[in-house]
Design a protein around this motif. Structure first.
Motif, PDB file in Angstrom:
ATOM      1  N   ALA A   1      -9.320   4.752  -2.314  1.00 22.85           N
ATOM      2  CA  ALA A   1      -8.073   5.485  -2.522  1.00 22.85           C
ATOM      3  C   ALA A   1      -7.990   6.783  -1.721  1.00 22.85           C
ATOM      4  O   ALA A   1      -6.897   7.248  -1.430  1.00 22.85           O
TER       5      ALA A   1
ATOM      6  N   GLN B   1      -9.565   3.208  -7.692  1.00 20.56           N
ATOM      7  CA  GLN B   1      -9.613   2.392  -6.477  1.00 20.56           C
ATOM      8  C   GLN B   1     -10.601   3.021  -5.511  1.00 20.56           C
ATOM      9  O   GLN B   1     -10.415   4.154  -5.081  1.00 20.56           O
ATOM     10  N   ARG B   2     -11.611   2.257  -5.143  1.00 21.20           N
ATOM     11  CA  ARG B   2     -12.728   2.828  -4.375  1.00 21.20           C
ATOM     12  C   ARG B   2     -12.310   3.348  -3.004  1.00 21.20           C
ATOM     13  O   ARG B   2     -12.955   4.234  -2.454  1.00 21.20           O
TER      14      ARG B   2
ATOM     15  N   HIS C   1      -1.194   2.145  -9.349  1.00 23.62           N
ATOM     16  CA  HIS C   1      -2.350   1.285  -9.608  1.00 23.62           C
ATOM     17  C   HIS C   1      -2.014   0.237 -10.663  1.00 23.62           C
ATOM     18  O   HIS C   1      -2.341  -0.951 -10.517  1.00 23.62           O
TER      19      HIS C   1
ATOM     20  N   ARG D   1      -1.892  -0.952  -3.837  1.00 26.27           N
ATOM     21  CA  ARG D   1      -3.025  -0.202  -3.311  1.00 26.27           C
ATOM     22  C   ARG D   1      -2.574   1.243  -3.119  1.00 26.27           C
ATOM     23  O   ARG D   1      -1.474   1.493  -2.632  1.00 26.27           O
TER      24      ARG D   1
ATOM     25  N   THR E   1       0.847  -1.191   0.000  1.00 26.05           N
ATOM     26  CA  THR E   1       0.000   0.000   0.000  1.00 26.05           C
ATOM     27  C   THR E   1       0.883   1.241   0.000  1.00 26.05           C
ATOM     28  O   THR E   1       1.790   1.358   0.832  1.00 26.05           O
TER      29      THR E   1
END
Length: 219
Positions: free
Chosen positions: A194, A191-192, A159, A164, A139
């Motif tokens: 993000a 990315q939902r 991405h 992540r 991440t």
């Protein structure tokens, strides 16, 4: 999209796996260079964002989360600037100028990486991918600027490299408020989870440090 959190919740940081804090293009050297000089338009709020970024750096270090600094640099001849002058920006980030140096309050430690780049994305033509692989990163926490330029392109490349991405919305600034908002919307499309805020990320880092979670261990 940049509101802070009344009741910080580490779960809302949506951090999984091994995180790395990536500090993108927070430059200005001694601070004598006025924001916006050097041909780059910037939105306001830099003074408010700086202590939030500093707090996250300190918390990341305490929690054992690596911090990586990105610095855009170009030769005075501009031989390496490519197509960056074809848009709204003028010559900027010139090697040797005080305003090109990292902001003095960042103070990277000797063991922390400072990566120079010559394009908008921190991945393009740099050793960032090597560094992230060394840290076994999963991440990426992004702070800095510009939201609609270097943050956006770095987030897109992250991405596409299957990381992540967590853009800390109250720790990034765009070329304008409008561009900042549109860029965040575009990143969230990819990315939902993000978009996060510094209070929630700080809560996650504090929890990690308090529990003594090892690298890659969920708190």
């Amino acid at each position: 999209m940049t509101a802070t959190t009344a009741n910080p919740d580490p779960a809302r940081a949506h951090i999984t796996g091994r995180p790395v804090l990536v500090v993108v293009d927070i430059q200005g050297g001694s601070g004598q260079t006025t924001p916006g000089e050097g041909g780059i338009p910037v939105m306001g709020g830099r003074e408010q964002r700086a202590p939030r970024v500093r707090r996250l750096i300190d918390l990341a270090r305490s929690a054992g989360v690596p911090v990586v600094y990105i610095q855009e640099v170009h030769k005075p001849s501009l031989v390496d600037i490519g197509r960056e002058l074809d848009g709204a920006e003028g010559p900027h980030c010139i090697e040797g100028e005080d305003g090109t140096e990292l902001a003095s309050w960042l103070d990277p430690r000797p063991e922390e990486f400072v990566i120079r780049k010559r394009r908008y994305s921190a991945f393009f033509g740099t050793e960032l991918e090597i560094v992230l692989k060394a840290y076994r990163a999963e991440t990426l926490l992004l702070v800095g600027g510009l939201t609609d330029v270097c943050i956006h392109y770095t987030a897109v490349d992250a991405h596409q490299h299957d990381y992540r991405v967590r853009v800390i919305t109250d720790c990034v600034g765009g070329s304008s408020e409008r561009a900042h908002g549109y860029a965040l919307e575009a990143i969230e499309y990819l990315q939902r989870d993000a978009l996060v805020v510094s209070d929630d990320v700080a809560a996650w880092l504090t929890q990690r440090a308090a529990t003594g979670a090892g690298e890659g261990t969920e708190p």
